[in-house]
Design an enzyme around this catalytic site. Structure first.
Site, PDB file in Angstrom:
ATOM      1  N   TYR A   1       0.812  -1.107   0.018  1.00 30.74           N
ATOM      2  CA  TYR A   1       0.180   0.038   0.028  1.00 30.74           C
ATOM      3  C   TYR A   1       0.909   1.265  -0.004  1.00 30.74           C
ATOM      4  CZ  TYR A   1      -3.682  -3.464   1.529  1.00 30.74           C
ATOM      5  OH  TYR A   1      -4.310  -4.499   1.787  1.00 30.74           O
TER       6      TYR A   1
ATOM      7  N   HIS B   1       0.325 -12.445   1.192  1.00 34.48           N
ATOM      8  CA  HIS B   1      -0.532 -11.415   0.524  1.00 34.48           C
ATOM      9  C   HIS B   1      -0.639 -11.717  -0.965  1.00 34.48           C
ATOM     10  CE1 HIS B   1      -1.322  -6.632  -0.385  1.00 34.48           C
ATOM     11  NE2 HIS B   1      -2.135  -7.344  -0.401  1.00 34.48           N
TER      12      HIS B   1
END
Length: 320
Positions: A48, A132
């Protein structure tokens, strides 16, 4: 489950300048507003904003009692310095391309990723570590990365482990074949997409695994239906726009905003422990927490089923 997960958590992708810039002050105010609203669980990732979300979240939580909140981050992408200039907008984040992402689901990569995350967060531990998006690296993730997370859990470096993805098949495999504590399922258990109900959620319920649901608005369509809305990070197909607008009409007849129904819907399934609220401002946090707390009449769900907008076999809040 080795970590208690609340019903509402703050998803922090927007703090990494998802789609458009957010100032440091705005990011800090967003976390402050979440804290003041009683939110005590925060989810972030190196992906992010090339680490920006982790840095901002860590700064905003600094000084908060560490034992009072749960923090989740992710492994699988290492951030390597990049000197070629440019920006990261092609990957969705309005930040300078100071680093590039390198997939790494090796055991060493997992430890290195976690160490670098702790440095960015300014913390000595995180509570939850998730693999992830191992979509294209499934075998290595299961063979190398997952055992590394198990060892980190055994050592007490993290309290809970799991995986976070936008698909259900591989998450189901993790639930079925490993000792994960929790999985984060994004976009696949919403008012518009209940595909997680086929295998993932029954498996999780049967094995006592916790499920966090992210992407409850399917990246925008369920927050504000219309011809310009996005669905799963792309232009929403017309047939889904029509479906979302019909849902919005049903909700309006029962005095409930569609956002409220979308936020609360996943919690109708017993395997779903909590949902992520993505927010980029204090105002969005205030709106989201207010919507989350609104009462949802049983008649609303009954009409959604009667209109064919929700399957008769799909569990809804208040039934269990």
């Amino acid at each position: 489950m080795r970590v208690r997960l609340p019903r509402l958590a703050l998803g922090c992708a927007a703090l990494g300048n998802l789609y458009r810039p957010v100032s440091d002050e705005q990011a800090h105010a967003t976390v402050d507003a979440a804290w003041d609203a009683g939110i005590r669980c925060f989810d972030t990732a190196p992906h992010y904003g090339l680490g920006l979300s982790e840095r901002r979240l860590g700064a905003a939580l600094r000084g908060r009692p560490r034992a009072e909140y749960t923090l989740s981050t992710k492994v699988g992408r290492l951030l390597v310095p990049h000197t070629g200039g440019g920006d990261d907008l092609a990957r969705g984040f309005a930040v300078a391309a100071t680093h590039r992402r390198v997939w790494d689901f090796s055991a060493d990569g997992v430890r290195r990723s976690l160490e670098e995350s702790l440095d960015r967060l300014g913390l000595d531990h995180v509570d939850i570590a998730l693999l992830h998006d191992p979509d294209d690296h499934g075998e290595q993730a299961l063979r190398e990365a997952y055992p590394a997370l198990e060892r980190l859990r055994d050592e007490g470096v993290v309290r809970a482990i799991g995986a976070g993805m936008n698909q259900t098949a591989m998450l189901t495999r993790f639930v079925r074949d490993t000792d994960v504590d929790v999985v984060l399922c994004a976009g696949r258990y919403t008012l518009l997409d209940t595909s997680a109900l086929t295998e993932l959620l029954p498996e999780a319920a049967a094995r006592g695994r916790s499920v966090l649901v992210g992407g409850v608005f399917n990246s925008g369509l369920l927050a504000g239906p219309g011809p310009d809305a996005t669905y799963d990070y792309a232009a929403a197909p017309p047939e889904l726009v029509t479906r979302a607008l019909r849902m919005q009409e049903v909700c309006a007849r029962h005095g409930v905003p569609l956002r409220s129904a979308a936020l609360r819907f996943p919690l109708g399934h017993p395997a779903v422990t909590g949902v992520l609220l993505g927010a980029r401002s204090a105002a969005e946090v205030a709106d989201g927490t207010a919507r989350f707390g609104e009462p949802l009449p049983a008649a609303l769900w009954a009409e959604l089923r009667a209109q064919g907008l929700l399957g008769a076999d799909v569990p809804v809040p208040g039934e269990h």
